[in-house]
Design an enzyme around this catalytic site. Structure first.
Site, PDB file in Angstrom:
ATOM      1  N   LYS A 142       2.038   9.507   8.528  1.00  0.00           N
ATOM      2  CA  LYS A 142       1.031   9.549   9.651  1.00  0.00           C
ATOM      3  C   LYS A 142       2.238   9.829  10.636  1.00  0.00           C
ATOM      4  O   LYS A 142       1.086  10.847  11.053  1.00  0.00           O
ATOM      5  CB  LYS A 142       1.726   7.684   9.611  1.00  0.00           C
ATOM      6  CG  LYS A 142       0.795   7.459   8.303  1.00  0.00           C
ATOM      7  CD  LYS A 142       0.034   5.804   8.402  1.00  0.00           C
ATOM      8  CE  LYS A 142      -0.854   5.543   7.466  1.00  0.00           C
ATOM      9  NZ  LYS A 142      -0.879   4.544   5.672  1.00  0.00           N
ATOM     10  N   PHE A 168       0.672  -0.972   0.531  1.00  0.00           N
ATOM     11  CA  PHE A 168       0.010  -0.652   0.136  1.00  0.00           C
ATOM     12  C   PHE A 168       0.998   1.179  -0.115  1.00  0.00           C
ATOM     13  O   PHE A 168       1.698   1.769   0.879  1.00  0.00           O
ATOM     14  CB  PHE A 168      -1.069  -0.260   0.797  1.00  0.00           C
ATOM     15  CG  PHE A 168      -1.866   1.377   1.171  1.00  0.00           C
ATOM     16  CD1 PHE A 168      -2.955   1.586   0.317  1.00  0.00           C
ATOM     17  CD2 PHE A 168      -1.248   2.355   1.452  1.00  0.00           C
ATOM     18  CE1 PHE A 168      -3.656   1.988   0.508  1.00  0.00           C
ATOM     19  CE2 PHE A 168      -2.114   3.668   2.039  1.00  0.00           C
ATOM     20  CZ  PHE A 168      -3.889   3.518   0.997  1.00  0.00           C
ATOM     21  N   ASP A 178       8.795   2.895   1.289  1.00  0.00           N
ATOM     22  CA  ASP A 178       8.077   3.466   2.129  1.00  0.00           C
ATOM     23  C   ASP A 178       7.408   3.309   3.989  1.00  0.00           C
ATOM     24  O   ASP A 178       6.820   2.214   4.190  1.00  0.00           O
ATOM     25  CB  ASP A 178       6.990   3.272   1.073  1.00  0.00           C
ATOM     26  CG  ASP A 178       5.542   3.763   1.794  1.00  0.00           C
ATOM     27  OD1 ASP A 178       5.534   4.968   2.597  1.00  0.00           O
ATOM     28  OD2 ASP A 178       4.276   3.915   0.830  1.00  0.00           O
TER      29      ASP A 178
END
Ligand SMILES: *Cc1c(COP(=O)(O)O)cnc(C)c1O
Length: 397
Positions: free
Chosen positions: A255, A141, A226
């Protein structure tokens, strides 16, 4: 804001929100640490942490203070002017990683887009104009913008959005042979999560990240880690790849970095970062002063309170207690620090709903599993409370 009832708000949401989210029927109202209260005063133990964003839990006083102070002084400059928070956050991220230069944006998907653009431009400047492709992994993702969904290895996020950004291949996560075959003279970069988050906490086999690093170095492709979900202490180190003592060429962060405000970062070396000459890439909001102030406070608190160690100790404890629930409830536990995924006997959505009804907020991880991302300052007592809920919620019918 006028206080409206839950019922009124839920009805209005049905009418006026695009239906791309499917939240449970309550309205979040207030939080403190690991606890979230809804509008009707119902209390939940929040082990979603806003999908790993609230690393210090809800309403951490030091983050609140940093936000409030910055908001009274300066909220926005755009990228036309320097401000201290931007500069210091770039400096801090370099101190905490292999990085030498940082570009700030607003989200994970933007950090990923920035990494793709920088990788292509880097080879363009070197005259290696064939190197424009990316290799990513199945089940990965990487975000929701057009470039990021092309890299994301899950067809459900791509369906109906074609044409996607061309030039992306996918290989099985953890499979070196497949990766070796997929990398070629046209590969600009390999993009990988050091632990796949959205897929349900997939921890790669030992030595995988090191071997991928060596492969990229040998073939001349750049390596992008990532760490939008794994970064900023989640796994017990500042960044998950630091467990393996390897470094990428580009690192995406978001995040948890913003303490709840929108903030993302692309970390790289000076040699690669040099390709982003003035005007080539930008964001109006990126590195906003209030978000940077929050981010600096988050990093300060994690360091001062020893939360990397806490994440490791509490993560191991929690994973151990989940295993003790036994195979009729928990089939498998995968974790590193406080990034914890379990496979359940129940369907994932049903398990999430049952935990919620008993006061524990969790997230789906894969189809048959749950993902727990408690705050890094979670206490043993809170973990025990979550275990009590899980024992009931996941019991065979
Ligand atoms: C959440 C996530 C993203 C996307 O971040 P957004 O801020 O939602 O755009 C990208 N990569 C990984 C690994 C993520 O977990």
């Amino acid at each position: 804001m006028d206080q409206r009832t839950t019922q009124d708000l839920l009805a209005t949401a049905q009418r006026h929100m695009t239906p791309n989210y499917a939240p449970p029927p309550f309205v979040a109202h207030r939080g403190r640490g690991s606890i979230l209260w809804d509008l009707d005063g119902r209390e939940y133990l929040d082990f979603t942490s806003g999908i790993g964003v609230n690393a210090l839990g809800h309403a951490h006083p030091e983050v609140q203070r940093a936000i409030a102070e910055q908001a009274t002084r300066l909220c926005h400059t755009s990228n036309l002017f320097y401000h201290q928070g931007y500069i210091e956050l770039c400096e801090r991220l370099c101190q905490l990683s292999f990085g030498e230069q940082v570009y700030l944006c607003n989200s994970g998907t933007e950090a990923v887009e920035g990494a793709f653009k920088l990788a292509r431009r880097y080879f363009y400047d070197r005259g290696e104009r064939r190197r424009v492709e990316f290799v990513s992994t199945h089940e990965s993702f990487h975000g929701r913008t057009m470039g990021a969904i092309a890299a994301t290895g899950q067809p459900k996020y791509q369906e109906g959005f074609a044409p996607l950004m061309p030039g992306v291949r996918h290989v099985s996560y953890g499979d070196l042979d497949e990766l070796t075959r997929a990398i070629g003279a046209e590969t600009a970069a390999v993009i990988l999560e050091p632990i796949q988050g959205n897929a349900g906490v997939n921890v790669p086999p030992p030595g995988y990240l090191r071997a991928v690093r060596d492969l990229c170095t040998r073939t001349g492709a750049l390596l992008i880690f990532d760490e939008v979900q794994t970064g900023i202490g989640r796994t017990g180190r500042w960044f998950a790849h630091q467990h393996d003592d390897v470094t990428p060429d580009l690192l995406t962060v978001a995040k948890a970095i913003g303490g709840g405000l929108p903030l993302g970062a692309l970390v790289t070396t000076r040699a690669i970062g040099a390709a982003l000459q003035p005007g080539l890439h930008a964001s109006t909001f990126g590195g906003n002063p209030v978000a940077c102030a929050a981010g600096l406070a988050v990093l300060r608190v994690i360091e001062r309170e020893g939360l990397l160690d806490n994440a490791k100790i509490m993560g191991d404890y929690f994973a151990g207690r989940l295993r003790e629930l036994g195979p009729e409830r928990v089939v498998e536990v995968r974790h590193r620090g406080l990034m914890v995924g379990i496979t359940t006997k129940l369907d994932g959505k049903a398990a999430v709903a049952r935990c919620r009804e008993l006061g524990l907020l969790t997230n789906l991880g894969g189809t048959q599993g749950l993902r727990f991302l408690p705050p890094l300052n979670v206490s043993r007592a809170e973990l025990d409370r979550a275990i009590d809920v899980a024992a009931k919620a996941l019991a065979p019918e």
